[in-house]
Scaffold this active site. Structure first.
Site, PDB file in Angstrom:
ATOM      1  N   GLU A  37     101.753  24.111  50.427  1.00 22.23           N
ATOM      2  CA  GLU A  37     101.214  25.450  51.113  1.00 22.23           C
ATOM      3  C   GLU A  37     100.502  26.240  50.056  1.00 22.23           C
ATOM      4  O   GLU A  37     100.822  26.319  48.728  1.00 22.23           O
ATOM      5  CB  GLU A  37     102.232  26.266  51.673  1.00 22.23           C
ATOM      6  CG  GLU A  37     103.095  25.491  52.652  1.00 22.23           C
ATOM      7  CD  GLU A  37     104.225  26.342  53.255  1.00 22.23           C
ATOM      8  OE1 GLU A  37     104.492  27.563  52.708  1.00 22.23           O
ATOM      9  OE2 GLU A  37     105.326  25.639  53.802  1.00 22.23           O
ATOM     10  N   LYS A  82      99.725  29.232  47.657  1.00 24.21           N
ATOM     11  CA  LYS A  82     100.842  30.142  46.922  1.00 24.21           C
ATOM     12  C   LYS A  82      99.935  31.465  46.908  1.00 24.21           C
ATOM     13  O   LYS A  82      99.289  31.817  45.933  1.00 24.21           O
ATOM     14  CB  LYS A  82     101.209  29.934  45.455  1.00 24.21           C
ATOM     15  CG  LYS A  82     102.566  30.899  44.943  1.00 24.21           C
ATOM     16  CD  LYS A  82     102.889  30.368  43.653  1.00 24.21           C
ATOM     17  CE  LYS A  82     103.976  31.489  43.278  1.00 24.21           C
ATOM     18  NZ  LYS A  82     103.445  32.921  43.134  1.00 24.21           N
ATOM     19  N   ASP A 130      98.958  35.487  46.521  1.00 31.68           N
ATOM     20  CA  ASP A 130      99.227  36.424  45.327  1.00 31.68           C
ATOM     21  C   ASP A 130      99.338  37.823  45.842  1.00 31.68           C
ATOM     22  O   ASP A 130      98.441  38.613  45.946  1.00 31.68           O
ATOM     23  CB  ASP A 130      98.101  36.160  44.458  1.00 31.68           C
ATOM     24  CG  ASP A 130      98.466  36.983  43.155  1.00 31.68           C
ATOM     25  OD1 ASP A 130      99.673  37.376  43.008  1.00 31.68           O
ATOM     26  OD2 ASP A 130      97.460  37.175  42.158  1.00 31.68           O
ATOM     27  N   TYR A 152     105.896  32.087  56.005  1.00 32.97           N
ATOM     28  CA  TYR A 152     105.793  30.971  55.328  1.00 32.97           C
ATOM     29  C   TYR A 152     107.502  30.406  55.110  1.00 32.97           C
ATOM     30  O   TYR A 152     107.577  29.259  54.648  1.00 32.97           O
ATOM     31  CB  TYR A 152     105.371  30.872  54.136  1.00 32.97           C
ATOM     32  CG  TYR A 152     105.597  31.949  53.068  1.00 32.97           C
ATOM     33  CD1 TYR A 152     106.812  31.842  52.592  1.00 32.97           C
ATOM     34  CD2 TYR A 152     104.765  32.699  52.388  1.00 32.97           C
ATOM     35  CE1 TYR A 152     107.262  33.000  51.410  1.00 32.97           C
ATOM     36  CE2 TYR A 152     105.033  33.741  51.604  1.00 32.97           C
ATOM     37  CZ  TYR A 152     106.351  33.811  51.115  1.00 32.97           C
ATOM     38  OH  TYR A 152     106.686  34.771  50.226  1.00 32.97           O
ATOM     39  N   LYS A 203     101.728  26.020  39.325  1.00 27.40           N
ATOM     40  CA  LYS A 203     100.718  27.341  39.251  1.00 27.40           C
ATOM     41  C   LYS A 203      99.441  26.563  38.869  1.00 27.40           C
ATOM     42  O   LYS A 203      99.201  25.579  38.053  1.00 27.40           O
ATOM     43  CB  LYS A 203     101.465  28.006  38.154  1.00 27.40           C
ATOM     44  CG  LYS A 203     102.858  28.754  38.500  1.00 27.40           C
ATOM     45  CD  LYS A 203     102.567  29.631  39.565  1.00 27.40           C
ATOM     46  CE  LYS A 203     101.969  31.096  39.252  1.00 27.40           C
ATOM     47  NZ  LYS A 203     103.107  31.657  38.381  1.00 27.40           N
ATOM     48  N   CYS A 239      66.909  48.184  18.399  1.00 26.68           N
ATOM     49  CA  CYS A 239      67.137  46.796  18.669  1.00 26.68           C
ATOM     50  C   CYS A 239      67.870  46.395  17.342  1.00 26.68           C
ATOM     51  O   CYS A 239      67.267  46.722  16.235  1.00 26.68           O
ATOM     52  CB  CYS A 239      65.916  46.123  18.695  1.00 26.68           C
ATOM     53  SG  CYS A 239      66.151  44.155  18.684  1.00 26.68           S
ATOM     54  N   CYS A 285      65.361  43.770  15.395  1.00 29.60           N
ATOM     55  CA  CYS A 285      64.081  44.248  14.767  1.00 29.60           C
ATOM     56  C   CYS A 285      63.749  45.543  14.400  1.00 29.60           C
ATOM     57  O   CYS A 285      63.058  46.152  13.685  1.00 29.60           O
ATOM     58  CB  CYS A 285      62.695  43.763  15.463  1.00 29.60           C
ATOM     59  SG  CYS A 285      62.635  44.664  16.991  1.00 29.60           S
ATOM     60  N   CYS A 336      64.489  45.925  24.195  1.00 28.11           N
ATOM     61  CA  CYS A 336      63.490  45.794  23.041  1.00 28.11           C
ATOM     62  C   CYS A 336      62.225  45.446  23.646  1.00 28.11           C
ATOM     63  O   CYS A 336      62.053  44.250  23.926  1.00 28.11           O
ATOM     64  CB  CYS A 336      64.142  44.722  21.832  1.00 28.11           C
ATOM     65  SG  CYS A 336      62.980  44.652  20.530  1.00 28.11           S
ATOM     66  N   CYS A 340      60.132  40.171  18.225  1.00 30.31           N
ATOM     67  CA  CYS A 340      61.487  40.399  17.813  1.00 30.31           C
ATOM     68  C   CYS A 340      62.204  38.874  17.489  1.00 30.31           C
ATOM     69  O   CYS A 340      61.952  38.219  18.577  1.00 30.31           O
ATOM     70  CB  CYS A 340      62.243  41.201  18.754  1.00 30.31           C
ATOM     71  SG  CYS A 340      64.110  41.271  18.597  1.00 30.31           S
TER      72      CYS A 340
END
Length: 691
Positions: free
Chosen positions: A118, A120, A122, A241, A329, A423, A426, A441, A446
């Site tokens: 099944e 799990k 959360d 469940y 898990k 930047c 550059c 930039c 650059c």
């Protein structure tokens, strides 16, 4: 062997730490460590108490489940303790679980042993009690023995019936429904699906309220409201469940129980899978992981139970968990780490993207040491600072991102961060277009942009020039060998062989790879040019409609926008690219250097069912991997997309299909089963072989 005092001190320290984490997880809904870190602490405690039984105490967290009941709610002692499950994390531990079961039941390795697998969920564990079919009480797990009564709030959840239906009892041989049991004690999970969670957080943002870190915290916080009206406004769901107690009805197995509960009107998961061996269990586990992102709710593992109740009773339980069940898990999707620094990276389009450098941590089986922070607005919204402890996850199981700052761990030395106005590569003044959140930039020369644009050009899905990584590209720029992608085609073997860390053979291989790239298909060349908003898929579409660069470069916005999947935004990007003299000069240099893209040839196996249609695959497929199935669809002229929209023609729903399937139904998109897809592919193949 360590001194007894040292062991005792360590045990006491572990107990204090675990109790504090239990309080944060179960009572405050604000955990500060991930599940794996918690499990390590608990395992160490159990191992020490097993090795030194004289130091084990009845109040140890190893003997308890969860946290204490909150003082704000009335206490309730469960008639049957709500046990937690032992965990396993890999196939070896799963096999050990199966061996223990078989030993306890005196079964050989080759004897079939029915299990039930099944998802799990959360969420928040809940106990429901019905008397003569009427809901009389709902309580949380608490510490497993004593929980909190939350009946008023639970009655607001639509999934949970206040009155049970009459139902036929599985295995009874009866045809007519019987009244509900005299007494039924059932366990399940309150949770929040992904869409509901996102909508709730969006509403809270609009109202200026703090957002929830994840659906589990949102569900737990919603149940623990003093005003039931608040709970009623939250998008809570429930799945039953497990059985606590039942009077007047005999149920033989977990599978029969789930059927019976559904007949009574209690919702159960549709993702239940039977298994008769460890191999089958492992197969279900891997399928769950593959489809995890497509599910409409979050799961963090798979629960494995011996199916037959008489075998469960024979196996019994230990102090806090049953011997007949285990939680397998998943690798953690969210972990706790610390931001060491924030630095800006310059992309090939000049975008300045802040990136957090992290204390390396394993997330979903991959080491993560960096996470994008997207932009300044995102940094400000999440109040992210250098030195903060944060939750990090891999979005879509791929891209690392910061989920939330753990404010409880913020130190006085943490520092706020603002993207620099220039930047970092550059020194040009950064600019931000109206309506955009990204700073860029503006300097086409650059150095950082040049490195990234060349790296994109030579990448595997573009021109595929093997042997040219970012470090080598930067090296070649630094010594003056290249300034643009066109310069790659002027390189000589002698020039390369003279460079540091580049042997004679490597130089020869690189020259060969550059030469081979001159005749890549037109779609790959288009993608390599780096036209804004044109990815691999759209490059194929353009190459299908336009035979060469000359035809595409003369196409107007209105003409381009009429092409399926292009639209005005992409059309405008294409037109801007070809209007730039610098871009046209680059293309001319490439062609003069001998780059001659070959025509893009769509699949010659085009089939009417697939040709021109857009498919979205969701869930796990048995006949092929998702990538393989997409390749087959494309081979017959179909398109494959990752998200469902009104333009989607078909959604292929595999096992454990989730949110994409729900969206397809809402948009009235035609849904195909895996069998439907296999049948269509078989027919297309037969037509191609026997035209």
């Amino acid at each position: 062997m360590p001194p007894a005092d040292t062991v005792k001190t360590r045990i006491e320290t572990l107990r204090q730490e675990i109790e504090e984490h239990n309080r944060r997880y179960y009572e405050l809904d604000r955990p500060v460590i991930d599940d794996e870190a918690y499990d390590r602490l608990l395992r160490e405690l159990i191992e020490l108490e097993t090795k030194y039984p004289d130091l084990k105490t009845p109040d140890s967290p190893s003997q308890r489940v969860g946290g204490r009941a909150l003082d704000d709610f009335s206490k309730w002692t469960h008639r049957v303790p709500m046990l937690s499950l032992a965990n396993c994390f890999d196939p070896q531990e799963l096999e050990e679980f199966d061996r223990r079961i078989r030993k306890g039941l005196e079964l050989s390795e080759d004897t079939p042993l029915p299990y039930i697998c099944e998802p799990k969920l959360d969420g928040l564990a809940l106990e429901l009690e019905y008397e003569d079919g009427v809901l009389v009480r709902a309580s949380t797990r608490g510490d497993g023995a004593i929980g909190e009564i939350v009946t008023r709030n639970i009655r607001t959840i639509r999934d949970i019936p206040r009155k049970l239906s009459q139902a036929v009892i599985p295995g009874s041989g009866e045809l007519l429904p019987a009244p509900p049991p005299k007494y039924l004690n059932i366990r399940g999970e309150v949770f929040m699906d992904t869409v509901g969670f996102e909508n709730l957080n969006r509403q809270r943002l609009d109202a200026g309220e703090a957002t929830f870190a994840n659906p589990r915290n949102a569900a737990a916080g919603s149940i623990r409201q003093h005003d039931p009206a608040v709970t009623a406004a939250r998008p809570l769901r429930f799945y039953a469940y497990a059985l606590g107690m039942i009077e007047g009805v005999e149920i033989a197995s977990q599978s029969d129980l789930l059927v019976y509960l559904k007949r009574l009107g209690l919702p159960t998961s549709d993702l239940i899978r039977p298994a008769n061996s460890v191999k089958e269990i492992q197969s279900h586990y891997e399928a769950f992981i593959q489809s995890r992102e497509d599910l409409p709710f979050e799961i963090d593992g798979m629960v494995i139970k011996v199916n037959a109740f008489n075998l469960q009773r024979q196996l019994g339980q230990i102090s806090k968990s049953p011997r007949w069940a285990i939680a397998y898990k998943f690798p953690a999707q969210e972990k706790v780490t610390t931001i060491l620094d924030i630095q800006v990276q310059v992309g090939r389009t000049g975008a300045l993207t802040p990136v957090a450098w992290l204390v390396p941590v394993q997330v979903g089986g991959v080491e993560v040491s960096r996470a994008t922070l997207h932009n300044q607005d995102e940094i400000d919204r999440k109040d992210i600072r250098i030195g903060d402890a944060v939750w990090v996850r891999r979005a879509g199981d791929v891209i690392p991102e910061i989920v939330k700052v753990i404010l409880e761990k913020r130190s006085t030395s943490s520092r706020t961060y603002t993207i620099p106005s220039t930047c970092p590569s550059c020194g040009s003044i950064a600019m931000r277009d109206e309506g955009e959140v990204v700073w860029r930039c503006p300097n086409r020369d650059c150095p950082a942009q040049i490195v990234e644009s060349i790296a994109h050009f030579v990448s595997k899905t573009a021109m595929n020039i093997d042997g040219l990584g970012r470090q080598r590209i930067a090296q070649f720029i630094e010594v003056g060998l290249i300034r643009s992608v066109a310069d790659l085609y002027q390189l000589t073997h002698e020039q390369l062989a003279a460079q540091e860390r580049l042997a004679e053979k490597s130089a020869a291989n690189l020259i060969a790879a550059i030469e081979a790239s001159k005749t890549r298909p037109f779609n790959r060349f288009l993608f390599a040019l780096g036209i804004r908003n044109v990815g691999e898929h759209l490059a194929e579409i353009l190459a299908t409609h336009y035979p060469n660069l000359d035809a595409l470069s003369r196409a107007e916005i209105e003409e381009l926008a009429k092409i399926h999947e292009i639209g005005p935004k992409v059309a405008n990007s294409i037109r801007i690219f070809f209007n730039e003299p610098q871009n046209m000069a680059l293309i001319a240099s490439l062609l003069d250097s001998g780059v001659q893209p070959t025509p893009f040839t769509p699949s010659s196996q085009s089939d009417p069912f697939f040709a021109g249609k857009t498919f979205v695959l969701t869930g796990s497929l048995a006949f092929a991997s998702r990538k393989e199935a997409e390749t087959m669809i494309k081979s017959y002229g179909g398109r494959c997309a990752t998200s469902v929209s009104k333009k989607t023609d078909y959604v292929v729903a595999g096992e454990t299909a989730g949110s994409k399937l729900e969206k397809a139904r809402k948009l009235d998109v035609h849904v195909l089963s895996e069998d439907d897809l296999v049948s269509a592919l078989s027919k297309a193949k037969e037509k191609h072989l026997n035209p």
